[in-house]
Design a protein around this motif. Structure first.
Motif, PDB file in Angstrom:
ATOM      1  N   THR A 521      17.245  25.892  -1.051  1.00  0.00           N
ATOM      2  CA  THR A 521      17.810  24.913  -0.127  1.00  0.00           C
ATOM      3  C   THR A 521      17.158  23.547  -0.314  1.00  0.00           C
ATOM      4  OG1 THR A 521      18.204  26.682   1.471  1.00  0.00           O
ATOM      5  CG2 THR A 521      18.287  24.426   2.298  1.00  0.00           C
ATOM      6  N   ALA A 522      15.834  23.535  -0.550  1.00  0.00           N
ATOM      7  CA  ALA A 522      15.130  22.271  -0.755  1.00  0.00           C
ATOM      8  C   ALA A 522      15.632  21.559  -2.009  1.00  0.00           C
ATOM      9  CB  ALA A 522      13.627  22.525  -0.851  1.00  0.00           C
ATOM     10  N   VAL A 523      15.830  22.319  -3.087  1.00  0.00           N
ATOM     11  CA  VAL A 523      16.312  21.714  -4.334  1.00  0.00           C
ATOM     12  C   VAL A 523      17.740  21.200  -4.160  1.00  0.00           C
ATOM     13  CG1 VAL A 523      16.906  22.193  -6.729  1.00  0.00           C
ATOM     14  CG2 VAL A 523      14.773  23.075  -5.787  1.00  0.00           C
ATOM     15  N   ASP A 524      18.592  21.990  -3.507  1.00  0.00           N
ATOM     16  CA  ASP A 524      19.971  21.538  -3.276  1.00  0.00           C
ATOM     17  C   ASP A 524      20.002  20.289  -2.406  1.00  0.00           C
ATOM     18  OD1 ASP A 524      20.931  23.605  -4.787  1.00  0.00           O
ATOM     19  OD2 ASP A 524      21.364  24.922  -3.089  1.00  0.00           O
ATOM     20  N   SER A 525      19.082  20.221  -1.442  1.00  0.00           N
ATOM     21  CA  SER A 525      19.018  19.039  -0.588  1.00  0.00           C
ATOM     22  C   SER A 525      18.612  17.812  -1.403  1.00  0.00           C
ATOM     23  CB  SER A 525      18.025  19.283   0.544  1.00  0.00           C
ATOM     24  OG  SER A 525      17.844  18.113   1.309  1.00  0.00           O
ATOM     25  N   ALA A 526      17.620  17.971  -2.311  1.00  0.00           N
ATOM     26  CA  ALA A 526      17.198  16.856  -3.161  1.00  0.00           C
ATOM     27  C   ALA A 526      18.336  16.388  -4.063  1.00  0.00           C
ATOM     28  CB  ALA A 526      15.994  17.270  -3.994  1.00  0.00           C
ATOM     29  N   ILE A 527      19.105  17.344  -4.586  1.00  0.00           N
ATOM     30  CA  ILE A 527      20.235  16.975  -5.447  1.00  0.00           C
ATOM     31  C   ILE A 527      21.297  16.229  -4.652  1.00  0.00           C
ATOM     32  CG2 ILE A 527      22.123  17.925  -6.829  1.00  0.00           C
ATOM     33  CD1 ILE A 527      20.196  20.160  -7.673  1.00  0.00           C
ATOM     34  N   GLY A 528      21.521  16.668  -3.407  1.00  0.00           N
ATOM     35  CA  GLY A 528      22.535  16.033  -2.570  1.00  0.00           C
ATOM     36  C   GLY A 528      22.174  14.626  -2.137  1.00  0.00           C
ATOM     37  N   LEU A 551      17.996  31.641 -12.830  1.00  0.00           N
ATOM     38  CA  LEU A 551      19.320  31.153 -13.220  1.00  0.00           C
ATOM     39  C   LEU A 551      19.948  30.269 -12.157  1.00  0.00           C
ATOM     40  CD1 LEU A 551      21.039  34.135 -15.075  1.00  0.00           C
ATOM     41  CD2 LEU A 551      20.480  31.884 -15.995  1.00  0.00           C
ATOM     42  N   ASP A 552      19.698  30.582 -10.875  1.00  0.00           N
ATOM     43  CA  ASP A 552      20.233  29.734  -9.807  1.00  0.00           C
ATOM     44  C   ASP A 552      19.709  28.306  -9.928  1.00  0.00           C
ATOM     45  OD1 ASP A 552      20.225  32.324  -7.251  1.00  0.00           O
ATOM     46  OD2 ASP A 552      21.806  31.632  -8.606  1.00  0.00           O
ATOM     47  N   LEU A 553      18.385  28.179 -10.162  1.00  0.00           N
ATOM     48  CA  LEU A 553      17.779  26.857 -10.282  1.00  0.00           C
ATOM     49  C   LEU A 553      18.286  26.135 -11.531  1.00  0.00           C
ATOM     50  CD1 LEU A 553      15.764  24.895  -9.040  1.00  0.00           C
ATOM     51  CD2 LEU A 553      13.958  25.992 -10.361  1.00  0.00           C
ATOM     52  N   CYS A 554      18.459  26.873 -12.622  1.00  0.00           N
ATOM     53  CA  CYS A 554      18.982  26.259 -13.858  1.00  0.00           C
ATOM     54  C   CYS A 554      20.394  25.728 -13.645  1.00  0.00           C
ATOM     55  CB  CYS A 554      18.980  27.281 -14.989  1.00  0.00           C
ATOM     56  SG  CYS A 554      17.335  27.786 -15.527  1.00  0.00           S
ATOM     57  N   ALA A 555      21.236  26.524 -12.989  1.00  0.00           N
ATOM     58  CA  ALA A 555      22.617  26.100 -12.750  1.00  0.00           C
ATOM     59  C   ALA A 555      22.685  24.873 -11.850  1.00  0.00           C
ATOM     60  CB  ALA A 555      23.409  27.250 -12.142  1.00  0.00           C
ATOM     61  N   SER A 556      21.741  24.762 -10.911  1.00  0.00           N
ATOM     62  CA  SER A 556      21.735  23.602 -10.012  1.00  0.00           C
ATOM     63  C   SER A 556      21.205  22.351 -10.706  1.00  0.00           C
ATOM     64  CB  SER A 556      20.886  23.904  -8.773  1.00  0.00           C
ATOM     65  OG  SER A 556      21.395  25.011  -8.063  1.00  0.00           O
ATOM     66  N   MET A 557      20.157  22.502 -11.515  1.00  0.00           N
ATOM     67  CA  MET A 557      19.482  21.348 -12.104  1.00  0.00           C
ATOM     68  C   MET A 557      20.132  20.819 -13.372  1.00  0.00           C
ATOM     69  SD  MET A 557      16.981  19.903 -10.636  1.00  0.00           S
ATOM     70  CE  MET A 557      15.750  20.066  -9.346  1.00  0.00           C
ATOM     71  N   LEU A 558      20.737  21.690 -14.156  1.00  0.00           N
ATOM     72  CA  LEU A 558      21.244  21.244 -15.465  1.00  0.00           C
ATOM     73  C   LEU A 558      22.239  20.080 -15.374  1.00  0.00           C
ATOM     74  CD1 LEU A 558      21.566  24.472 -17.643  1.00  0.00           C
ATOM     75  CD2 LEU A 558      20.378  22.353 -18.221  1.00  0.00           C
ATOM     76  N   PRO A 559      23.216  20.073 -14.437  1.00  0.00           N
ATOM     77  CA  PRO A 559      24.115  18.905 -14.378  1.00  0.00           C
ATOM     78  C   PRO A 559      23.376  17.596 -14.110  1.00  0.00           C
ATOM     79  CG  PRO A 559      25.052  20.758 -13.167  1.00  0.00           C
ATOM     80  CD  PRO A 559      23.650  21.137 -13.504  1.00  0.00           C
ATOM     81  N   ARG A 560      22.257  17.659 -13.374  1.00  0.00           N
ATOM     82  CA  ARG A 560      21.485  16.437 -13.105  1.00  0.00           C
ATOM     83  C   ARG A 560      20.638  16.024 -14.313  1.00  0.00           C
ATOM     84  NH1 ARG A 560      24.831  16.952 -10.283  1.00  0.00           N
ATOM     85  NH2 ARG A 560      24.947  17.015  -8.004  1.00  0.00           N
ATOM     86  N   LEU A 561      20.283  17.002 -15.153  1.00  0.00           N
ATOM     87  CA  LEU A 561      19.500  16.668 -16.343  1.00  0.00           C
ATOM     88  C   LEU A 561      20.299  15.813 -17.319  1.00  0.00           C
ATOM     89  CD1 LEU A 561      17.567  19.989 -17.100  1.00  0.00           C
ATOM     90  CD2 LEU A 561      16.848  18.016 -15.771  1.00  0.00           C
ATOM     91  N   THR A 562      21.624  15.939 -17.294  1.00  0.00           N
ATOM     92  CA  THR A 562      22.463  15.112 -18.169  1.00  0.00           C
ATOM     93  C   THR A 562      22.236  13.633 -17.891  1.00  0.00           C
ATOM     94  OG1 THR A 562      24.136  16.863 -18.146  1.00  0.00           O
ATOM     95  CG2 THR A 562      24.824  14.702 -18.931  1.00  0.00           C
ATOM     96  N   ASP A 563      22.153  13.282 -16.576  1.00  0.00           N
ATOM     97  CA  ASP A 563      21.918  11.881 -16.221  1.00  0.00           C
ATOM     98  C   ASP A 563      20.508  11.437 -16.591  1.00  0.00           C
ATOM     99  OD1 ASP A 563      23.787  12.379 -13.153  1.00  0.00           O
ATOM    100  OD2 ASP A 563      24.483  11.786 -15.148  1.00  0.00           O
ATOM    101  N   LEU A 564      19.542  12.322 -16.439  1.00  0.00           N
ATOM    102  CA  LEU A 564      18.162  11.949 -16.750  1.00  0.00           C
ATOM    103  C   LEU A 564      17.973  11.712 -18.245  1.00  0.00           C
ATOM    104  CD1 LEU A 564      16.039  14.304 -14.450  1.00  0.00           C
ATOM    105  CD2 LEU A 564      16.738  11.955 -14.047  1.00  0.00           C
ATOM    106  N   VAL A 565      18.551  12.569 -19.080  1.00  0.00           N
ATOM    107  CA  VAL A 565      18.376  12.454 -20.530  1.00  0.00           C
ATOM    108  C   VAL A 565      19.004  11.167 -21.065  1.00  0.00           C
ATOM    109  CG1 VAL A 565      18.987  13.516 -22.739  1.00  0.00           C
ATOM    110  CG2 VAL A 565      18.130  14.923 -20.885  1.00  0.00           C
TER     111      VAL A 565
END
Length: 653
Positions: A521-528, A551-565
């Motif tokens: 929930t904390a990670v999803d909140s940071a992404i939101g 895998l849950d954390l990977c699926a949540s973070m990977l779309p945001r890694l595109t912007d970071l890279v």
């Protein structure tokens, strides 16, 4: 070589030896500019506080302290034959100092932004200054006025150099071009094509045969009339700080944090003085000066323009002191003794025992100095032995010491790779001489280690819903007082506080959710929150705890890694690449196994959820991989990181 640092010290080095010879202290703020005197018996250093200090190297003492600038000193130069020093500052002013009279002779005002670089002309009559405002200015010393403005650069002018003989001036800029100017007509002679990175420093060959240009991770050799590139040498020096020539070798210096590194290239093995290795045979000696530069341009020469004697010239320049009454020097100081680290090297260089007779001049005869050793031969490129040729005289050095270096000795057997000497450890950095080829310009990455503030738009660090009025950048007049300048800077405090307060509030929310035990929930909140800075902060914590990834954390973070890279900030790119590396090492085999497994019999909800997560991760990883093509062909640490990630992604094939 002389270096200045944030430790407020000025360090002396013997190029090629890993230990500091002498450390000079006395500044009360970080040292931002250093320069050798023409006889290399003095060093001047400028600090962030605006003070200049001049050291006598043989006595290892401060002999002058000069004050007058209101801000950081960014560049310095000694007059070619008079006891004068010029300084350029962040306060937009250029000051001419008399070393003997310990005061400012004249202040030249005209730039609207920081003065990045300045040089005296070889005859000592002019000063050329390069400004952050994109303007190159020429000043007449005796008249104390501006001669002309040269305004064709499309970005800040970073460096400027006079031709050693002709009335020709070269300037390098952040617009990635080098421009050549005729000093008789003050017109543009020619301009090089846009390069991949900004021009960091330039240096003319001692006979004016060509111009060497230092850029990020590369060295270019230019000619003019018409503008042409003789060759490009791939280097590993990153953001090179200065280049010079000695013993027919080009020396480049760079720094990273507390380390200083030196790179050496044999200029007789690269055009126009030498052929490329593939075109060189044992029977083809390096080209001579007459073969390289047979055409006479017809311009006036600084050599034939006989300057007045030193005493006459000083008298002319001192006349303009009547035009200014500002006190610019502090009282005499005895100065601090230099902390001599290596007494043997110090005595050998600055206090030689083999002086001439008492009736003769009090200086040492030249000593034979061998060129730097060649690196080990590359496995695919054998050494080529070149016959002896008439050596070229070495040029005056800007940051690497030339004391006691006579006419260079020809190098008999040298490969094409540049040599790197690092002042924390000695190593070699092999890099082939490469043919120049055109590449489309890449996005300029703002590095985490930089020598000047980045042009940061604070709105990029705020989420879309928080938009305080940050205002436009205001033009700072050049004649304001220090109090007015400080008050103008303080007005930006509110904008910066808005950024930092919002970021702190978001992190407190994430921390509250994290400590309650629900990390997902904390990670999803940071992404939101749609704030890249918060996501980077969270990722930096997660990278220290690899066992928390699933895998849950990977699926949540990977779309945001595109912007970071793809971000323009190096810190963001580095964090995104580190997260990608962790995901690929720990989950690449799991992702591939799930998406390639045959369908199961019956209904398996857990398997379907795992399959959907792996499918999402696979799709995002393939999208990121498609953008690696050109990034991994560049020079530097980021390029090597992208190459490593591309290799790790082959597990998904």
């Amino acid at each position: 070589m002389v270096t200045g640092g944030e430790d407020k010290k000025v360090n002396m080095w013997a190029v090629g030896k890993p230990n500091c010879i002498m450390s000079l202290s006395g500044h009360t703020s970080p040292v931002e500019a250093v320069r050798f005197g023409n006889a290399e018996e003095m060093v001047v250093a400028g600090s962030m506080s605006g003070a200049l200090k001049i050291w006598d190297l043989e006595a290892a003492k401060i002999v002058r302290t000069l004050t007058g600038h209101k801000s950081n000193i960014r560049c310095l130069d000694f007059h070619p034959y008079g006891d004068f020093v010029a300084s350029g500052s962040l306060d937009t002013n250029i000051k001419l100092w008399d070393i003997r009279r310990k005061g400012c002779i004249f202040t030249y005002k005209g730039h609207s932004n920081c003065v990045n670089n300045l040089r005296f002309s070889p005859d000592g009559r002019w000063i050329a200054s390069a400004g952050e405002d994109g303007i190159l200015k020429l000043w007449d010393l005796t008249a104390g006025k501006l001669l002309t403005d040269l305004k064709l650069h499309n970005g800040p002018v970073t460096t400027v150099e006079f031709h050693p003989n002709e009335f020709l001036l070269a300037s390098g800029s952040a617009d990635r071009t080098v421009k050549f100017w005729d000093l008789e007509t003050f017109q543009l002679v020619c301009s090089t094509d846009n390069d991949a990175t900004p021009v960091r420093c330039i240096f003319f060959h001692s006979e004016g045969l060509c111009l060497y240009s230092g850029m990020q991770d590369s060295l270019k050799v230019f000619g003019w009339e018409p503008a042409r590139s003789y060759d490009t040498v791939a280097m590993g020096w990153g953001k090179v700080a200065d280049i010079s020539i000695a013993q027919n070798q080009l020396i480049g210096a760079c720094f990273s944090q507390t380390n200083v590194s030196v790179y050496v290239v044999d200029i007789q093995r690269i055009p126009p003085l030498g052929n490329l290795p593939s075109e060189t045979t044992e029977m083809s000696p390096p080209m001579t000066a007459s073969q390289v530069y047979p055409v006479i341009s017809g311009r006036r020469s600084f050599v034939t323009e006989r300057p007045p004697t030193q005493s006459t010239k000083q008298a002319q320049i001192v006349k303009v002191q009547k035009q200014t009454k500002e006190p610019s020097s502090s009282p005499d100081e005895q100065g601090d003794d230099g902390d001599i680290k290596v007494h043997y090297n110090y005595r050998e260089i600055f206090q030689p025992s083999h002086n001439l007779s008492a009736d003769g001049p009090a200086h040492s005869p030249p000593r034979t100095v061998e060129p730097f050793p060649a690196p080990p031969a590359d496995a695919n490129q054998p050494l080529i032995s070149a016959p002896s040729a008439a050596p070229l005289p070495s040029a005056p050095m800007s940051s690497a010491s030339k004391r006691g270096t006579p006419v260079a000795t020809p190098v008999m057997s040298v490969p094409s790779e540049p040599v790197k000497v690092s002042y924390s450890s000695v190593s070699h950095a092999p890099s082939r001489v490469v043919r120049e080829h055109h590449r489309p310009p890449l996005q300029q990455i703002i590095p985490s280690e930089r020598d000047r503030p980045a042009d940061i738009n604070m709105q990029e660090f705020l989420p879309k819903q928080v938009t305080p009025s940050l205002g436009n950048q205001r033009h700072i007049p050049t004649d304001m007082s220090e109090t007015e300048a400080v008050s103008l800077i303080v007005k930006g405090h509110e904008s910066m506080m808005a950024v930092m307060t919002n970021r702190n509030k978001n992190l407190q929310v994430v921390r509250a959710l994290w400590t309650s035990g629900n990390m997902k929930t904390a990670v999803d909140s940071a992404i939101g929150m749609n704030d890249q800075a918060v996501i980077v902060d969270i990722l930096n914590i997660l990278l220290q705890k690899p066992n928390m990834w699933n895998l849950d954390l990977c699926a949540s973070m990977l779309p945001r890694l595109t912007d970071l890279v793809t971000s323009k900030y190096e810190n963001y790119v580095h964090t995104g690449c580190s997260a990608l590396r962790l995901i690929l090492k720990n989950f690449a085999s799991v992702i591939k196994a799930n998406i390639t497994a045959p369908p199961s019999i019956g209904v398996d909800i857990t398997r379907e959820e795992r399959y959907n997560k792996c499918k999402l991760c696979y799709k995002v990883l393939m999208d990121i991989r498609s953008g690696f093509g050109q990034k991994q062909t560049n020079q530097g640490k980021l390029a090597s990181t992208f190459r490593e990630l591309n290799i790790l992604m082959t597990q998904l094939d």
